[in-house]
Write an enzyme that holds these catalytic residues in place. Structure first.
Site, mmCIF file in Angstrom:
data_model
loop_
_atom_site.group_PDB
_atom_site.id
_atom_site.type_symbol
_atom_site.label_atom_id
_atom_site.label_comp_id
_atom_site.label_asym_id
_atom_site.label_seq_id
_atom_site.Cartn_x
_atom_site.Cartn_y
_atom_site.Cartn_z
ATOM 1 N N HIS A 149 0.856 -1.184 0.000
ATOM 2 C CA HIS A 149 0.000 0.000 0.000
ATOM 3 C C HIS A 149 0.887 1.228 0.000
ATOM 4 C CE1 HIS A 149 -3.125 2.839 1.157
ATOM 5 N NE2 HIS A 149 -3.970 1.927 0.711
ATOM 6 N N ASP B 51 -8.042 -5.217 0.206
ATOM 7 C CA ASP B 51 -8.587 -6.044 -0.869
ATOM 8 C C ASP B 51 -8.092 -7.475 -0.854
ATOM 9 O OD1 ASP B 51 -10.436 -4.450 -1.991
ATOM 10 O OD2 ASP B 51 -8.992 -3.358 -3.216
#
Ligand code: ACO
Length: 432
Positions: free
Chosen positions: A308, A367
């Site tokens: 991320h 996700d």
């Protein structure tokens, strides 16, 4: 909030130059460089904007080192545990938790704006049955600007409210219509008596010949996922919405641009990509091969659902979702997804112990697990990113509203470092 001057030494000349340093309520301070070019004749260079704050915002706060996510100051863990998506939507849009009357009024406004003009439904028939739902949804949302031009004055606060209610209420109906079109099934009209997520399940899974019982466990799971996905400060799609909106374009077009940005596999498309990857891995004996491929600089493969831009410790949403996966798969008895979840857990463990992932601070993101939950709810892979878009619409609208009212906001117009040819003379084609 504070303000002070910050001195840096100009490269080359060695002359000192002063930049204004601004601090917010939390997080790193920012150096204001908007006058840098005018005063010094240089731009800053920051591809991907990893070190650039594009605006000031009161909506969402993330501390990537600590794994902290707050909406309007409230920790995501508390909202996930105690709130609902509709309440969180109000919070993100208006800045405060609603009192009971405000919540009831907002809830009613959303429930009673869910229907689409029938002409919208005819748009779907123009799409081929195998069109990706994200293509249909982004197209149809952009088309909304052709229907509501009587209330699109972005300077009018009432118009902005009408837009917010319309888009949040209608995006599930548009998503469900895209899904039904892909199945060749008749569109299912919304029911105002249902809450947001129950209504979505109803529009997705009802068919005229048979009754459909909404599973409250499924509706609650969806509600929680939507809370987690509702906003994430200046991510790619939100920045796209702000950027498109900064030109003064209508908000439906700006949201449509955000939906397109979300579609990419490095962003919202990752949930679909994770399931594809897990299916491709297929068996725990093959996990190592895939982890090795992800580490190989010459192989473009990346571990989907890992890494991320901001979270360099862990993604707090992933921790909540992982726990939810355990509970949900147990409750729904979704045995077909058990093995996929087991595979995901094992892949996570192997990657988390691997030197490459440790060194680069790569952790599972939101996700990594959301696709497993969507599958357990019976939602097909091609709809995963659409589900994300439904939830994130709330965040996009909140940011768009903030941007429109911000006196510091200007049209987005980055500069560049030109590295193309220097000036040269045109040569006619017969002499080349
Ligand atoms: N697998 C393997 N290596 C990775 C991964 C991964 N998933 N993610 C990052 N890396 C490596 C990069 O190759 C890079 O290595 P290098 O320093 O040797 O060049 C290093 O880690 C840093 O990664 P960057 O790509 O520079 O980080 P960036 O912040 O630009 O990208 C992103 C973040 C796009 C999320 C990236 O980690 C990625 O592609 N992950 C997989 C896709 C994904 O899960 N996206 C969903 C994000 S969450 C969301 O949008 C809701």
């Amino acid at each position: 909030m504070g303000e002070r001057r910050y001195s840096v030494v100009e490269a080359g000349s060695g002359a000192a130059l002063e930049l204004r340093e601004r601090s917010g309520t939390a997080g790193p301070n920012v150096l204001e460089i908007s006058q840098l070019y005018r005063n010094q004749g240089v731009f800053t260079y920051d591809p991907g904007f990893g070190a650039t704050a594009s605006c000031s915002s009161t909506i969402t706060y993330i501390d990537g080192e600590q794994g902290i996510l707050h909406y309007r100051g409230y920790p995501i863990e508390q909202l996930a545990e105690q709130s609902t998506f509709i309440e969180v939507a109000y919070l993100l849009l208006y800045g405060e938790l609603p009192n009971p009357d405000e919540l009831a009024e907002f809830d009613l406004a959303i429930r009673t704006h869910t229907m689409l003009n029938e002409s919208f439904l005819r748009f779907f028939n123009g799409f081929h049955h195998d069109a990706h739902p994200m293509a249909m949804v982004s197209g149809v949302v952009a088309c909304m600007s052709a229907f509501y031009h009587d209330s699109m004055n972005i300077q009018n606060a009432r118009h902005r409210d009408i837009f917010a209610h319309r888009i949040i209420a209608k995006i599930p109906t548009i998503a469900a219509a895209a899904y039904k079109h892909s199945l060749g099934q008749p569109f299912v009209y919304p029911k105002n008596k249902l809450d947001y997520c129950s209504n979505l399940l109803h529009m997705f899974f009802s068919v005229p010949p048979a009754p459909y019982e909404i599973d409250p466990v499924a509706a609650q799971a969806l509600d929680l996922l939507f809370i987690l996905h509702a906003d994430h400060e200046q991510n790619c799609s939100t920045s796209t919405v702000r950027f498109a909106g900064s030109s003064g374009t209508n908000p439906y077009s700006a949201i449509s641009a955000g939906i397109s940005a979300l579609w990419g596999p490095a962003h919202g498309g990752a949930n679909e990509a994770v399931i594809n990857m897990l299916e491709e891995i297929g068996d725990r004996s093959r996990i190592r091969d895939y982890v090795d491929r992800a580490k190989d600089r010459n192989d473009p493969f990346r571990l989907m659902g890992f890494g991320h831009r901001v979270y360099k410790n862990y993604d707090p949403r992933a921790a909540i979702i992982r726990r939810m996966c355990h509970r949900l798969l147990e409750k729904l008895g979704a045995s077909q997804d058990g093995p996929l979840f087991e595979l995901a857990l094992e892949l996570e463990q192997i990657a988390l112990k691997d030197e490459y992932f440790i060194e680069k601070n790569l952790y599972p993101n939101v996700d990594f697990y959301s696709g497993i939950i969507y599958r357990a709810l019976g939602i097909p892979k091609s709809m995963f990113t659409v589900m994300f878009a439904i939830a994130r619409t709330v965040g996009w609208v909140a940011h768009w509203r903030e941007m429109v009212r911000d006196p510091e906001s200007r049209i987005g117009r980055p500069r560049q470092l030109y590295i193309g040819p220097a000036q040269r003379d045109y040569v006619p084609v017969d002499r080349r």
